[in-house]
Design an enzyme around this catalytic site. Structure first.
Site, mmCIF file in Angstrom:
data_model
loop_
_atom_site.group_PDB
_atom_site.id
_atom_site.type_symbol
_atom_site.label_atom_id
_atom_site.label_comp_id
_atom_site.label_asym_id
_atom_site.label_seq_id
_atom_site.Cartn_x
_atom_site.Cartn_y
_atom_site.Cartn_z
ATOM 1 N N CYS A 122 0.759 -1.171 -0.015
ATOM 2 C CA CYS A 122 0.092 -0.071 0.007
ATOM 3 C C CYS A 122 0.909 1.172 0.026
ATOM 4 O O CYS A 122 2.093 1.008 -0.215
ATOM 5 C CB CYS A 122 -1.084 0.063 1.364
ATOM 6 S SG CYS A 122 0.059 0.096 2.832
ATOM 7 N N HIS A 175 -1.519 11.514 2.497
ATOM 8 C CA HIS A 175 -2.628 10.274 2.479
ATOM 9 C C HIS A 175 -4.000 10.688 2.790
ATOM 10 O O HIS A 175 -4.427 11.104 4.107
ATOM 11 C CB HIS A 175 -2.177 9.340 3.689
ATOM 12 C CG HIS A 175 -2.616 7.834 3.516
ATOM 13 N ND1 HIS A 175 -3.920 7.617 3.799
ATOM 14 C CD2 HIS A 175 -2.168 6.723 3.069
ATOM 15 C CE1 HIS A 175 -4.305 6.186 3.548
ATOM 16 N NE2 HIS A 175 -3.234 5.770 3.137
#
Length: 656
Positions: free
Chosen positions: A28, A579
């Site tokens: 990820c 993020h």
């Protein structure tokens, strides 16, 4: 490819037992995620000494290695070449990981998956219940009276709060039915219908079933000669989950055989009819008994064994966290809270909070002991504080388990605090953050004893860790020595050597807000990895608009395949991770559009990404976005200069 990424990939592969032990791999924005054939071959000691590795943990059949943005994708590219495996998506990896689980692990994971999406509703309802209890508690603020009695003008407000607080638990089967049907592959709205059927007002209320059974007044349907109890399932959990499974099973079978032109009519009709009938004939009665047995087991542990039961639960809970199985405890907790009217509250919350605070206290003890290791000292302080706020994974995996003796100290302190909380019968009225701030979830008459329990857990764990450190701290000394050798060899650079030029002072070492919204401290980001600082220092932003811009002039170092995170390298070597949202990797890019590519040079204020805030919320994820300097250890300080409302390109962080 830089030599350091090749070297890191080689070292990680060796620590994992070689390429023959790798079943599959994915990544990820920050973590390398591996499914291994034999986890006993992992050399964790060697792994923790790899320069670019920031931490590791095992969860859901995946061994996850925290590397950081801009690093993980480069290491991953080399890793899959060396391991001779093909690239996988995270969803494919999860399916692969699930194959390794035994039936019990799969069952517990399923229970956790059902409850995670509905936890916000239960927390909101429970906290509202806590507010109502404060308003109606006798003598809490006014001697001999409740606030409602002392100030009659707030009576209607209190009634409204009470109504709001009951809604989540009153319609709990509807929420569970929706979530469970989705997990099992059925139509979520049909799952909600099954849940609604199980609490229909034409049925006898499930809370009165026990007494009606004793009195012989239970109503029955006569269905083709079968007597079927006409009783609802209020306050139950397992019957709804089992019924949703039945619904999804029937629906999937029907969709394979029903002609396409009739599918939208026949399939929902037969699915609800068959699943509903099975619920009242077989599933409901059997699972009601199983659910009651689970609840009775927990209540026996606390109310019959008393302090011993609390001690057992408090020591066991952190062990379950290591395996990820602690999420399954939500099932029993939810059923207890759904029956709060008769049980008076749940005894488990205070015990879990004591265990979490003990983990934090143990990490803080490490901070005091490891004065000569700045990296561990920084990680221990950040993770210790976050643990006391209810986020324990950074403290457990990043500090306590790594050194072992702090984990033992935490088990001792958590057990003592949990035993005391059980002895004085501390009860909660809701789910919430299991730490010191969890006092808001506690019954008003138990709040003082809750805080005493937390204090006992913290002091006991801190003292036990300090004492054990003197006896079992050999690994700690080795870690400090290794850190010293790294510094002597030049692998750790002095932040003071990195001086600012005039150009950098004017804008190079300033991070401007990439998103318009409410800037919050890093520690308040609702994700344990971000909040702990293990991926670097910085801030969180609660976005008001769905747009991300470059926070400085720089170069795009990484873009995740799911488009929810961007890495950017700026002046002075700053490496920043942006993020968007928490766990939004699970959205697989839906609602995100990235406007740049890896390697692009960008100017401050240039638009990098657009995202749909409403889609993130509908999907059940937090929109809070992390803005983290992932190489903050390379600098002397990372200073937050603004919190609260902020426009894009307002100065929020300075780096020295």
């Amino acid at each position: 490819m830089e030599e350091k990424y090749v070297k890191t990939a080689q070292e990680i592969l060796a620590c994992m037992g070689g390429k023959d032990n790798i079943a599959s791999a994915a990544h990820c924005a920050t973590r390398l995620r591996l499914v291994l054939k034999d986890e006993s071959l992992i050399d964790k000691d060697a792994l923790e000494n790899i320069e670019l590795v920031k931490g590791n943990f095992n969860n859901g059949g995946q061994f996850q290695i925290i590397l950081g943005t801009g690093i993980v994708n480069n290491v991953y590219a080399e890793f899959i070449k060396m391991a001779n495996i093909t690239e996988m998506t995270k969803e494919e990896l999860k399916k692969q990981a699930a194959k390794k689980m035994n039936p019990l692990q799969k069952l517990l994971k399923t229970l956790a998956d059902v409850f995670v999406p509905i936890l916000p509703a239960l927390v909101a309802s429970g906290l509202l219940m806590g507010i109502n209890n404060i308003l109606t508690a006798q003598g809490m603020f006014v001697e001999g009276k409740s606030l409602v009695e002392a100030f009659p003008q707030i009576k209607d407000f209190a009634e409204m709060v009470n109504l709001f607080s009951n809604a989540g638990f009153t319609f709990l089967p509807v929420l569970i039915g929706f979530s469970a049907a989705k997990i099992f592959g059925g139509t979520p709205i049909l799952g909600a219908v099954i849940g609604a059927i199980m609490i229909h007002p034409d049925l006898m209320n499930g809370y009165g079933y026990g007494q009606a059974l004793l009195d012989g007044t239970v109503p029955y349907w006569n269905i083709f000669g079968l007597s079927v109890a006409k009783v609802g399932y209020q306050g139950t959990v397992l019957p709804v989950i089992a019924s949703a499974f039945c619904l999804a099973f029937v629906e999937k079978k029907l969709r394979k055989i029903v002609p396409a032109m009739l599918d939208n009519i026949v399939t929902p009709l037969l699915s609800v009819l068959i699943a509903g009938a099975m619920t009242f004939l077989f599933i409901g009665p059997v699972m009601r008994g199983v659910g009651d047995a689970m609840t009775n087991a927990v209540m026996w542990l606390f109310f019959d064994l008393g302090s011993v039961g609390g001690l057992i639960y408090g020591v066991t809970y952190p062990l379950l966290v290591i395996t990820g199985m602690h999420h399954s405890l939500v099932t029993a907790e939810t059923q207890i809270l759904a029956n709060i009217g008769t049980l008076g509250g749940s005894p488990t919350f205070a015990v879990v909070a004591a265990a979490n605070c003990a983990q934090g206290a143990a990490a803080l003890a490490v901070m005091f002991r490891m004065k000569n290791d700045p990296k561990m000292k920084s990680l221990a302080s950040a993770s210790g504080i976050s643990s006391m706020l209810g986020i324990t994974e950074p403290a457990i995996f990043g500090v306590n388990l790594k050194l072992r003796y702090p984990f033992y100290g935490a088990l001792i302190g958590g057990g003592i605090g949990a035993a005391y909380a059980t002895f004085v019968k501390v009860l909660s009225v809701s789910q919430g953050p299991c730490g010191v701030i969890g006092v808001i979830c506690i019954r008003p008459d138990c709040m003082l004893q809750f805080m005493v329990s937390m204090a006992i857990a913290i002091v006991s764990a801190f003292a036990a860790t300090m004492m054990l450190g003197g006896v079992l701290g050999k690994k700690e000394k080795a870690a400090v020595a290794a850190g010293s050798k790294m510094a002597e060899s030049g692998r750790i650079e002095s932040p003071a050597a990195d001086t600012c030029t005039d150009a950098e002072e004017k804008g190079g070492k300033v991070i401007y807000a990439p998103i318009q919204g409410n800037v919050i401290p890093r520690e308040n980001i609702p994700d344990e990895t971000f909040a702990s600082g293990v991926l670097g220092d910085g801030v969180g932003i609660e976005p008001e608009t769905g747009e991300v811009v470059a926070p400085f002039d720089g170069k795009i170092s990484s873009v995740t395949e799911t488009c929810h995170a961007i890495g950017i390298t700026g002046p002075g070597g700053m490496e920043l991770l942006i993020h968007v949202g928490v766990d939004t990797v699970k959205m697989n890019g839906d609602g995100f559009t990235v406007l740049v590519s890896e390697g692009d040079k960008v100017k401050a204020g240039q638009k990098l990404m657009i995202f749909d805030i409403s889609k993130i919320k509908v999907a059940g994820f937090s929109t809070t976005s992390a803005v983290l300097l992932t190489n903050s250890d390379d600098y002397q300080s990372c200073n937050v200069v603004k919190t609260g409302k902020s426009k894009q390109m307002e100065k929020i962080v300075t780096v020295e």
